[in-house]
Structures are given as structure tokens and as C-alpha cells.
Design a protein around this motif. Structure first.
Motif, PDB file in Angstrom:
ATOM      1  N   ILE A  29       0.869  -1.134   0.064  1.00 25.00           N
ATOM      2  CA  ILE A  29       0.038   0.347   0.197  1.00 25.00           C
ATOM      3  C   ILE A  29       1.033   1.365  -0.095  1.00 25.00           C
ATOM      4  O   ILE A  29       0.794   2.457  -0.558  1.00 25.00           O
ATOM      5  CB  ILE A  29      -0.948  -0.134   1.403  1.00 25.00           C
ATOM      6  N   GLU A  30       1.894   1.439   0.805  1.00 26.35           N
ATOM      7  CA  GLU A  30       2.819   2.418   1.102  1.00 26.35           C
ATOM      8  C   GLU A  30       3.390   2.631  -0.426  1.00 26.35           C
ATOM      9  O   GLU A  30       3.870   3.817  -1.156  1.00 26.35           O
ATOM     10  CB  GLU A  30       4.108   2.055   1.797  1.00 26.35           C
ATOM     11  N   GLU A  31       3.781   1.628  -1.111  1.00 28.86           N
ATOM     12  CA  GLU A  31       5.082   1.484  -2.634  1.00 28.86           C
ATOM     13  C   GLU A  31       3.682   2.453  -3.770  1.00 28.86           C
ATOM     14  O   GLU A  31       4.185   3.329  -4.315  1.00 28.86           O
ATOM     15  CB  GLU A  31       4.459   0.405  -2.907  1.00 28.86           C
ATOM     16  N   ALA A  32       1.649   2.298  -3.725  1.00 25.97           N
ATOM     17  CA  ALA A  32       1.813   2.602  -4.101  1.00 25.97           C
ATOM     18  C   ALA A  32       1.096   4.650  -4.139  1.00 25.97           C
ATOM     19  O   ALA A  32       1.544   5.168  -5.228  1.00 25.97           O
ATOM     20  CB  ALA A  32      -0.182   2.353  -3.805  1.00 25.97           C
ATOM     21  N   LYS A  33       1.642   4.848  -2.792  1.00 27.53           N
ATOM     22  CA  LYS A  33       1.739   6.078  -2.637  1.00 27.53           C
ATOM     23  C   LYS A  33       0.985   6.863  -3.516  1.00 27.53           C
ATOM     24  O   LYS A  33       1.192   7.995  -3.577  1.00 27.53           O
ATOM     25  CB  LYS A  33       3.262   6.617  -3.085  1.00 27.53           C
ATOM     26  N   GLY A  34      -0.303   6.717  -3.630  1.00 27.93           N
ATOM     27  CA  GLY A  34      -1.533   7.620  -4.106  1.00 27.93           C
ATOM     28  C   GLY A  34      -1.541   7.182  -5.872  1.00 27.93           C
ATOM     29  O   GLY A  34      -2.036   8.278  -6.194  1.00 27.93           O
ATOM     30  N   ASP A  35      -0.132   6.700  -6.278  1.00 25.19           N
ATOM     31  CA  ASP A  35      -0.712   6.632  -7.379  1.00 25.19           C
ATOM     32  C   ASP A  35      -1.535   5.516  -8.310  1.00 25.19           C
ATOM     33  O   ASP A  35      -1.432   3.972  -7.606  1.00 25.19           O
ATOM     34  CB  ASP A  35       0.893   5.823  -8.084  1.00 25.19           C
ATOM     35  N   ARG A  36      -2.706   5.461  -8.915  1.00 25.73           N
ATOM     36  CA  ARG A  36      -3.844   4.689  -8.921  1.00 25.73           C
ATOM     37  C   ARG A  36      -3.280   3.759  -9.528  1.00 25.73           C
ATOM     38  O   ARG A  36      -4.154   2.146  -9.464  1.00 25.73           O
ATOM     39  CB  ARG A  36      -4.849   5.937  -9.443  1.00 25.73           C
ATOM     40  N   GLU A  37      -3.029   3.810 -10.797  1.00 24.34           N
ATOM     41  CA  GLU A  37      -2.045   2.742 -11.740  1.00 24.34           C
ATOM     42  C   GLU A  37      -1.426   1.356 -11.279  1.00 24.34           C
ATOM     43  O   GLU A  37      -1.579   0.386 -11.170  1.00 24.34           O
ATOM     44  CB  GLU A  37      -1.384   3.745 -12.988  1.00 24.34           C
ATOM     45  N   GLN A  38      -0.324   2.060  -9.989  1.00 22.81           N
ATOM     46  CA  GLN A  38       0.247   1.042  -9.265  1.00 22.81           C
ATOM     47  C   GLN A  38      -0.637   0.718  -8.367  1.00 22.81           C
ATOM     48  O   GLN A  38      -0.343  -0.432  -8.282  1.00 22.81           O
ATOM     49  CB  GLN A  38       1.737   1.508  -8.476  1.00 22.81           C
ATOM     50  N   LEU A  39      -1.803   1.361  -7.198  1.00 17.63           N
ATOM     51  CA  LEU A  39      -2.458   0.566  -6.418  1.00 17.63           C
ATOM     52  C   LEU A  39      -3.310  -0.460  -7.623  1.00 17.63           C
ATOM     53  O   LEU A  39      -3.003  -1.730  -7.420  1.00 17.63           O
ATOM     54  CB  LEU A  39      -3.600   1.466  -6.032  1.00 17.63           C
ATOM     55  N   ILE A  40      -4.350  -0.308  -8.581  1.00 14.84           N
ATOM     56  CA  ILE A  40      -4.329  -1.602  -9.475  1.00 14.84           C
ATOM     57  C   ILE A  40      -3.789  -2.386  -9.883  1.00 14.84           C
ATOM     58  O   ILE A  40      -4.285  -3.466  -9.629  1.00 14.84           O
ATOM     59  CB  ILE A  40      -5.120  -0.940 -11.071  1.00 14.84           C
ATOM     60  N   GLY A  41      -2.958  -1.924 -10.317  1.00 12.20           N
ATOM     61  CA  GLY A  41      -1.334  -3.425 -10.707  1.00 12.20           C
ATOM     62  C   GLY A  41      -1.259  -3.821  -9.272  1.00 12.20           C
ATOM     63  O   GLY A  41      -1.251  -5.756  -9.399  1.00 12.20           O
ATOM     64  N   LYS A  42      -0.962  -3.232  -7.899  1.00 10.82           N
ATOM     65  CA  LYS A  42      -1.127  -4.064  -6.819  1.00 10.82           C
ATOM     66  C   LYS A  42      -1.993  -5.215  -6.428  1.00 10.82           C
ATOM     67  O   LYS A  42      -2.212  -6.056  -6.337  1.00 10.82           O
ATOM     68  CB  LYS A  42      -0.474  -3.309  -5.596  1.00 10.82           C
ATOM     69  N   ILE A  43      -3.131  -4.468  -6.487  1.00 11.34           N
ATOM     70  CA  ILE A  43      -4.400  -5.319  -6.594  1.00 11.34           C
ATOM     71  C   ILE A  43      -4.986  -6.532  -7.646  1.00 11.34           C
ATOM     72  O   ILE A  43      -5.309  -7.600  -7.597  1.00 11.34           O
ATOM     73  CB  ILE A  43      -5.997  -4.403  -6.423  1.00 11.34           C
ATOM     74  N   GLN A  44      -5.055  -6.104  -8.688  1.00 14.45           N
ATOM     75  CA  GLN A  44      -4.506  -7.290  -9.496  1.00 14.45           C
ATOM     76  C   GLN A  44      -3.221  -8.595  -9.639  1.00 14.45           C
ATOM     77  O   GLN A  44      -4.088  -9.182  -9.763  1.00 14.45           O
ATOM     78  CB  GLN A  44      -3.867  -6.360 -11.245  1.00 14.45           C
ATOM     79  N   ALA A  45      -2.186  -8.288  -9.396  1.00 13.84           N
ATOM     80  CA  ALA A  45      -0.613  -9.301  -9.185  1.00 13.84           C
ATOM     81  C   ALA A  45      -1.410 -10.293  -7.849  1.00 13.84           C
ATOM     82  O   ALA A  45      -2.287 -11.664  -7.488  1.00 13.84           O
ATOM     83  CB  ALA A  45       0.079  -8.641  -8.302  1.00 13.84           C
ATOM     84  N   LYS A  46      -2.029  -9.608  -7.036  1.00 12.26           N
ATOM     85  CA  LYS A  46      -2.492  -9.911  -5.441  1.00 12.26           C
ATOM     86  C   LYS A  46      -3.802 -10.863  -5.343  1.00 12.26           C
ATOM     87  O   LYS A  46      -3.273 -12.214  -4.627  1.00 12.26           O
ATOM     88  CB  LYS A  46      -2.317  -8.830  -4.352  1.00 12.26           C
ATOM     89  N   TYR A  47      -4.761 -10.459  -5.779  1.00 17.69           N
ATOM     90  CA  TYR A  47      -6.140 -10.721  -5.711  1.00 17.69           C
ATOM     91  C   TYR A  47      -6.170 -11.628  -7.560  1.00 17.69           C
ATOM     92  O   TYR A  47      -7.091 -12.364  -7.603  1.00 17.69           O
ATOM     93  CB  TYR A  47      -7.155 -10.088  -6.120  1.00 17.69           C
ATOM     94  N   GLY A  48      -5.491 -11.641  -8.476  1.00 19.41           N
ATOM     95  CA  GLY A  48      -5.564 -12.695  -9.529  1.00 19.41           C
ATOM     96  C   GLY A  48      -6.650 -11.963 -10.606  1.00 19.41           C
ATOM     97  O   GLY A  48      -7.072 -12.749 -10.685  1.00 19.41           O
TER      98      GLY A  48
END
Length: 65
Positions: A29-48
Motif C-alpha cells: 500500500i505504501e509503495e503505491a503512494k497514491g498512484d492509481r495505476e500502481q494500486l490497480i496493478g498491486k490489486i491485480q497481482a495479489k488477487y489474480g
């Protein structure tokens, strides 16, 4: 709430993200630092999820707060 407001209030928003996406680590969550695309990518990877699914979830989540 729009994404600019989320970026400006990232510290408060992180707690809500932890509640919604419990599998994301604090570091992720901290790595995303408010970057929407990074957050989307992390959710995508973690939740498949596909990028479109993750994007829709993030949009719905933002609309709900």
C-alpha cells in the motif's frame, strides 16, 4: 471523492484500503503512494484479477468513500 483528493489524503486513505484489501501488505500500500495505476496493478497481482476488474473495483471503492 476524486483521485486528487485521495493522493492528498493518502495517509487516511491507507486505512480504508487495508480494510477493503486485507491481503495487501502495508509495504504494498505504501509503495503505491497514491498512484492509481500502481494500486490497480498491486490489486491485480495479489488477487489474480484482470486489469479491468481491478480498475472497476478501485473506481467503485473510491465512489463509496
Amino acid at each position: 471523492m476524486n483521485w486528487d483528493q485521495i493522493q492528498g489524503n493518502w495517509t487516511q486513505f491507507k486505512g480504508k484500503l487495508r480494510e477493503q484489501y486485507g491481503e495487501l501488505t502495508d509495504d504494498e500500500i505504501e509503495e503505491a503512494k497514491g498512484d492509481r495505476e500502481q494500486l490497480i496493478g498491486k490489486i491485480q497481482a495479489k488477487y489474480g484479477k484482470t486489469k479491468e476488474q481491478a480498475k472497476k473495483e478501485v473506481d467503485n471503492f473510491v465512489d463509496s468513500i
